[in-house]
Design an enzyme around this catalytic site. Structure first.
Site, short mmCIF file in Angstrom:
data_model
loop_
_atom_site.label_atom_id
_atom_site.label_comp_id
_atom_site.label_asym_id
_atom_site.label_seq_id
_atom_site.Cartn_x
_atom_site.Cartn_y
_atom_site.Cartn_z
N TYR A 33 -12.77 7.53 -0.13
CA TYR A 33 -11.52 7.35 0.64
C TYR A 33 -10.82 8.25 1.11
O TYR A 33 -10.10 8.23 2.27
CB TYR A 33 -10.65 6.33 -0.42
N GLU A 55 -0.35 -2.05 0.12
CA GLU A 55 0.62 -0.85 -0.55
C GLU A 55 1.68 -1.68 -1.30
O GLU A 55 2.22 -1.37 -2.66
CB GLU A 55 1.46 -0.22 0.42
N TRP A 63 -3.62 2.73 -7.48
CA TRP A 63 -4.16 2.76 -6.13
C TRP A 63 -5.79 2.39 -6.20
O TRP A 63 -6.14 1.62 -5.55
CB TRP A 63 -4.09 3.87 -5.16
#
Length: 204
Positions: A33, A55, A63
């Site tokens: 990522y 988010e 995350w």
């Protein structure tokens, strides 16, 4: 497996010889990522909408958790197509609350539907992407270490306030700062990272 070696004081040198922050140095999912997506410019409505939503779901979580669940999120939320999500009803909300592949938080799910409707309304005023990108600052941070990276900025505070005024939810200043990092509005790659300056938005 050989452990990554320290390079620049703020980064970790991986087995491939590339320097990354510690959070992106070991987990293959996070590393991929970081190497291919994080910090690259995202300007299309659906792409920006998805990231605003993810988010928001990340608030209070890691995350990595959201990233691992992203395929399930995309399936559950019809690839975050704003027109489709805006039409969700109570039955859809209950369906999502029963989906073990995603974060089953009623307030965050309702916020996603609300944000889809607000995104559609913004089309009459240049759209979601243009609004968010209008908060791009004149300069970007130049962090050497992770501790040097701020968690909010005057621009993220202002963006949060404007999005809330436009009907969005789960768009606090810290969440919006993370969004700005993720979609290239600011560059918070560490100066010693191999990704610094690669977005095409900011020079190294």
């Amino acid at each position: 497996m050989t452990q990554p070696l320290l390079a620049d004081p703020g980064v970790v040198l991986g087995e491939d010889g590339l320097a990354r922050p510690a959070w992106a140095a070991c987990d293959p999912l996070l590393r991929d990522y970081y190497d291919t997506e994080w910090g690259m410019a995202v300007t299309d409505e659906q792409g920006v909408f998805e990231r605003v939503c993810l988010e928001g779901f990340q608030a209070g979580l890691s995350w990595a958790t959201i990233l691992r669940k992203r395929p399930a999120f995309r399936e559950a939320f019809d690839d975050f197509d704003p027109d489709t999500v805006a039409g969700y009803d109570d039955q859809d909300v209950e369906r999502l609350l029963a989906d073990t592949g995603i974060v089953r938080n009623r307030q965050k799910i309702l916020a996603t539907v609300r944000n889809a409707r607000a995104t559609i309304e913004l089309r009459a005023d240049n759209g979601l992407s243009a609004l968010i990108w209008s908060f791009q600052p004149g300069t970007t941070p130049r962090p050497r270490r992770f501790e040097d990276i701020p968690t909010t900025s005057p621009e993220s505070v202002a963006l949060s306030k404007e999005l809330r005024r436009r009907g969005f939810a789960f768009v606090g200043p810290t969440t919006m700062f993370a969004l700005m990092e993720a979609i290239g509005i600011i560059d918070t790659h560490l100066l010693g990272s191999h990704r610094r300056g690669t977005s095409g938005v900011w020079p190294e």
